[in-house]
Design an enzyme around this catalytic site. Structure first.
Site, PDB file in Angstrom:
ATOM      1  N   ASP A   1      -6.396  -4.567  -0.732  1.00  0.00           N
ATOM      2  CA  ASP A   1      -7.137  -4.085  -1.898  1.00  0.00           C
ATOM      3  C   ASP A   1      -8.635  -4.047  -1.600  1.00  0.00           C
ATOM      4  O   ASP A   1      -9.331  -3.092  -1.976  1.00  0.00           O
ATOM      5  CB  ASP A   1      -6.849  -4.990  -3.093  1.00  0.00           C
ATOM      6  CG  ASP A   1      -7.638  -4.601  -4.324  1.00  0.00           C
ATOM      7  OD1 ASP A   1      -7.455  -3.479  -4.824  1.00  0.00           O
ATOM      8  OD2 ASP A   1      -8.450  -5.416  -4.794  1.00  0.00           O
TER       9      ASP A   1
ATOM     10  N   GLU B   1      -1.108  -1.372  -0.403  1.00  0.00           N
ATOM     11  CA  GLU B   1      -2.270  -2.214  -0.115  1.00  0.00           C
ATOM     12  C   GLU B   1      -1.972  -3.178   1.030  1.00  0.00           C
ATOM     13  O   GLU B   1      -2.836  -3.421   1.896  1.00  0.00           O
ATOM     14  CB  GLU B   1      -2.690  -2.979  -1.367  1.00  0.00           C
ATOM     15  CG  GLU B   1      -3.257  -2.083  -2.458  1.00  0.00           C
ATOM     16  CD  GLU B   1      -3.504  -2.797  -3.763  1.00  0.00           C
ATOM     17  OE1 GLU B   1      -4.238  -2.255  -4.611  1.00  0.00           O
ATOM     18  OE2 GLU B   1      -2.970  -3.922  -3.954  1.00  0.00           O
TER      19      GLU B   1
END
Length: 228
Positions: A49, A121
């Site tokens: 992320d 992610e």
């Protein structure tokens, strides 16, 4: 560690061959499948992320050097939100290689937006750890592709825009109501209605309530702007 044929094929779709294959294996392992001898992808998701955020922040600054922070923030949010990550994950079919526990498997986990976004992610983090930031950046920019160039349209939050439209005309914020929920538990479909004080309404459906709300707001806003 030797990767399965499915994961080798996924490397091709991803455009990266891992020097440390265990990173990819970890990135596609959901918490429902973890054991004392097998790590899940939650820690990689946390790192990925941040890597994605940095790449997108750089890309947006480079794309529009005159943009203010207020202009950049919604564009950034549109590019890094879970829905976008899940869309990219679907394009490279991460779902086909996700390692899931039986309960998640039976509940349609390979198609769940949250699981796909998290896995995307985690894969980003795996590439970053395997080959460094430059390689991760190249992969992200390639996979996100035209989304970066067309982000102005995606960045417009329909619910916010409809609320601003209504308040500018002295109306209360739009109201949203669940009309129906259909489909099996593992693949639900939500139909949402949005209504203005003046009585205008629109409906839309989606696999998540938020998605259906956004689509309904988008449809109603387009209609109201056309009428005025």
């Amino acid at each position: 560690m030797k990767l399965s044929a499915e994961l080798r094929a996924f490397e091709g779709r991803l455009g990266h061959r891992f020097a440390a294959p265990h990173l990819l294996s970890e990135a596609v392992t959901h918490a429902s499948m973890s054991t004392p001898n097998r790590d899940d992808n939650q820690r990689l998701e946390f790192l990925g992320d941040r890597v994605l955020g940095l790449v997108m922040a750089e890309a947006l600054l480079d794309k529009d050097r005159a943009a203010s922070e207020g202009q950049l923030a919604p564009r950034f949010n549109a590019l890094v939100r879970k829905e976008t990550c899940a869309d990219v994950a679907r394009e490279i079919d991460i779902g086909a290689v996700l390692r899931l526990g039986r309960s998640e498997m039976l509940s349609g986990g390979r198609r769940k937006q949250a699981l796909l976004g998290d896995a995307m992610e985690a894969v980003i983090a795996a590439v970053y750890l395997d080959a460094g930031f430059d390689t991760a950046r190249e992969m992200i920019l390639r996979l996100w592709g035209v989304r970066i160039g067309s982000v102005d349209a995606d960045a417009r939050d329909a619910k916010t825009a409809l609320q601003e439209w209504a308040q500018a005309r002295g109306q209360q914020p739009p109201s949203y109501a669940l009309v129906k929920r259909s489909g099996p538990d593992h693949a639900p479909v939500f139909t949402i209605a949005v209504t203005l004080d003046s009585g205008e309404t629109a409906q839309a459906s989606g696999s998540a309530k938020r998605q259906a709300e956004q689509e309904a707001a988008k449809d109603l806003l387009a209609r109201m702007e056309q009428d005025t």
